[in-house]
Motif scaffolding. Sequence first.
Motif, PDB file in Angstrom:
ATOM      1  N   TYR A 130     -12.297 -50.680   6.415  1.00 45.72           N
ATOM      2  CA  TYR A 130     -12.452 -49.493   5.657  1.00 45.72           C
ATOM      3  C   TYR A 130     -13.802 -49.685   4.994  1.00 45.72           C
TER       4      TYR A 130
ATOM      5  N   GLU B 101     -15.878 -44.208  -4.958  1.00 48.01           N
ATOM      6  CA  GLU B 101     -14.445 -44.532  -5.146  1.00 48.01           C
ATOM      7  C   GLU B 101     -14.132 -45.841  -5.808  1.00 48.01           C
TER       8      GLU B 101
ATOM      9  N   SER C 121      -8.541 -46.768  -5.989  1.00 48.28           N
ATOM     10  CA  SER C 121      -8.374 -45.933  -4.925  1.00 48.28           C
ATOM     11  C   SER C 121      -8.632 -46.950  -3.672  1.00 48.28           C
TER      12      SER C 121
ATOM     13  N   ASN D  10      -6.212 -46.746  -0.596  1.00 45.90           N
ATOM     14  CA  ASN D  10      -6.425 -46.162   0.787  1.00 45.90           C
ATOM     15  C   ASN D  10      -6.720 -46.991   1.809  1.00 45.90           C
TER      16      ASN D  10
ATOM     17  N   LEU E 234      -3.617 -47.826   4.019  1.00 48.15           N
ATOM     18  CA  LEU E 234      -3.175 -46.615   4.807  1.00 48.15           C
ATOM     19  C   LEU E 234      -4.141 -46.211   5.850  1.00 48.15           C
ATOM     20  N   THR E 235      -5.331 -46.395   5.733  1.00 53.53           N
ATOM     21  CA  THR E 235      -6.214 -46.414   6.792  1.00 53.53           C
ATOM     22  C   THR E 235      -6.067 -47.399   7.808  1.00 53.53           C
TER      23      THR E 235
ATOM     24  N   SER F  92      -3.246 -37.425   6.504  1.00 54.61           N
ATOM     25  CA  SER F  92      -3.549 -37.459   5.025  1.00 54.61           C
ATOM     26  C   SER F  92      -4.745 -38.821   4.886  1.00 54.61           C
ATOM     27  N   ALA F  93      -4.431 -39.712   5.340  1.00 59.10           N
ATOM     28  CA  ALA F  93      -5.381 -40.861   5.461  1.00 59.10           C
ATOM     29  C   ALA F  93      -6.529 -40.566   5.808  1.00 59.10           C
TER      30      ALA F  93
ATOM     31  N   LYS G 210      -8.477 -37.697   3.913  1.00 59.33           N
ATOM     32  CA  LYS G 210      -9.069 -38.068   2.626  1.00 59.33           C
ATOM     33  C   LYS G 210     -10.086 -38.989   2.837  1.00 59.33           C
ATOM     34  N   LYS G 211     -10.326 -39.807   3.756  1.00 58.00           N
ATOM     35  CA  LYS G 211     -11.543 -40.662   3.932  1.00 58.00           C
ATOM     36  C   LYS G 211     -12.381 -39.884   4.475  1.00 58.00           C
TER      37      LYS G 211
END
Length: 618
Positions: free
Chosen positions: A84, A296, A300, A304, A307-308, A322-323, A326-327
């Motif tokens: 990430y 970010e 956050s 995130n 999730l990513t 969604s993940a 948002k990225k």
Amino acid sequence: MATNLNVTELDFADIKQNLKNFLKQQSEFNDYDFDGSGLNVLLDVLAYNTHYNALNAHYSLNESFLDSAQIRGNVVTRAKLLGYTPRSVLSPRAQVDIVVNVAAEVGTKPTILELSRGTKLKTVVSGEEFQYVVLETQQATLSAVTANTYQFNDVVISEGSIRELKYRVDNDIENQKFQLSDFDADTSTLRVRVQSNEESSSFDVYTKFESLKDVDSTSKVYYLQENPSGYYEVFFGDGVTGFKPSNNNVVTIDYVTTEGKESNGANSFSMVDNIGGFGTITVTLDTAAAGGVDAETMESIRFNAPLTFIAQNRAVTADDYSAIIKKEFSNIDSISTWGGEDNDPPDYGKVYIAIKPLLADNLTTAEKTDITGAILKGKNVVSITPEIVDTNYTNLELDVAFKYNPNLTDRSSVELQSVVRDTISDYNFNNLNKFDGVFRHSQLTSAIDNSDPSILNTIVRPRMFQSITPVNNATNNFSLSFVAPFYQSGNSTAFILTSSAFKINGVDHFFGDIPISGSTKRTVIVYKIVNLINVTVIPNAGEIDVDKGTMILNNFRPDDTTAIKITVLPNSLDLAPKRDQLISIDNSSVVITPEIDTIAVAGSAGSITYNTTSRFKQ
């Protein structure tokens, strides 16, 4: 005699006391005064040293985990292990049309005019001037119609300034990295080019690495990461996973430095630079500036990154969509995703996405295309089609009545009204206007009760409404969906819905409804008022499904396009959005009524004039 030293304490005072207790147990120190100046100083030194070591060990262990790390560099490093990269600050972007008029120019006019990346415009927001720059080079041809204008359509501009850096590749440096020199660099505008040497006029454009798919030793990709100092840096492949530039190649990096969200909402632009030497330029707004956000935050990243990692850059479940969005996409205030099997009605083979942008009510067509195309294409399951739907807003109007004891405050009733209104605004901002924002009646009443010591109790009566904008002199058809079923009293002839007036043939008309025999559904009618009597004009103008909280309005032809407000009473005081629904309190529709609590002021004698507030608006 116990001679063990207790090493479980972390506080300085406790550590020092443990050292004292340990030394007192030794026969060599039976007659020593441990509070004496000399020994006391030595114990302080020992306790401080132990305390520092304990803290260092504690902090070091905390910094080793994503959930507990407090230093941003360590949070970023832990997120990197999950694949990430934290999002940088993002500049607001707007879309404009630019027309260059050369009618007054003499001499030969070029057939093609170029609008270069970095061309400057300006705007003013709240009295402060901001610079915007063109992001992509475009060309326009001389208009065949007027032979006097060049038109650049759908030009994307971004707030900030273009910064360009040049580095020389030195393969003697292992894992050489090229740092962006600004904390406020917008990496979404980053452009990386490599040329063989300083004299070379040709560049190889490198693209950001996103996936190992189709990446080999010849792939010209660059990698981006945030370093422990908080700067972003670029590096290249090793000749196996990505092409490795040759020694003494020149790397050119340019990007936009920005002030972030400060100019969101800018909607009027003018040119600063000329274009090709021409200065008669008109700028027309297509889309106001939006999407500017700060870098970010650590919290956050903590949320995130896992999730990513779970999504693995593949869109399989609704949460994966969604993940990933948002990225990769910045203009998001709130997002909701759900599978077609959860849709109403079910629509298998699709996944639905609803996004509330930062400033506008809904995404533009270009933004929707960008999400379903550039962001999701290649990541979602082949048999699943992503579809972006507009946000379905249910607005609330509130009747608020509170009783207060004037002996407990120095505020007037008007000032108390202002305090209550501010409390409602805060509740709306903090709890609603997002897809998981539930209107909790008791939570709001408690907030109002606690806003001032003199407020003793509060009644809040919510009503739901939506506004429709009809087409004049044409048959209209609207489908409305609210966040809750409608309240239906025992009196079936009482209207469930009310509306603002709209004109037909110059006369005010309204929506009402009548029951359908043997069904909980109701038929929508259009009526006018004649001598204080409701006269039905259109007996079938749609249908209401009370249990689902939906209605269809059709078969009416108003005179103009004045918006019509449709209001209904919810069956519950708590309101929860579903799928694409979002709740918002309309501040202009909040009516606040203060009343002195006569019992609190006068005791039992005050009960004679004590009034209670009706559950429903009269």
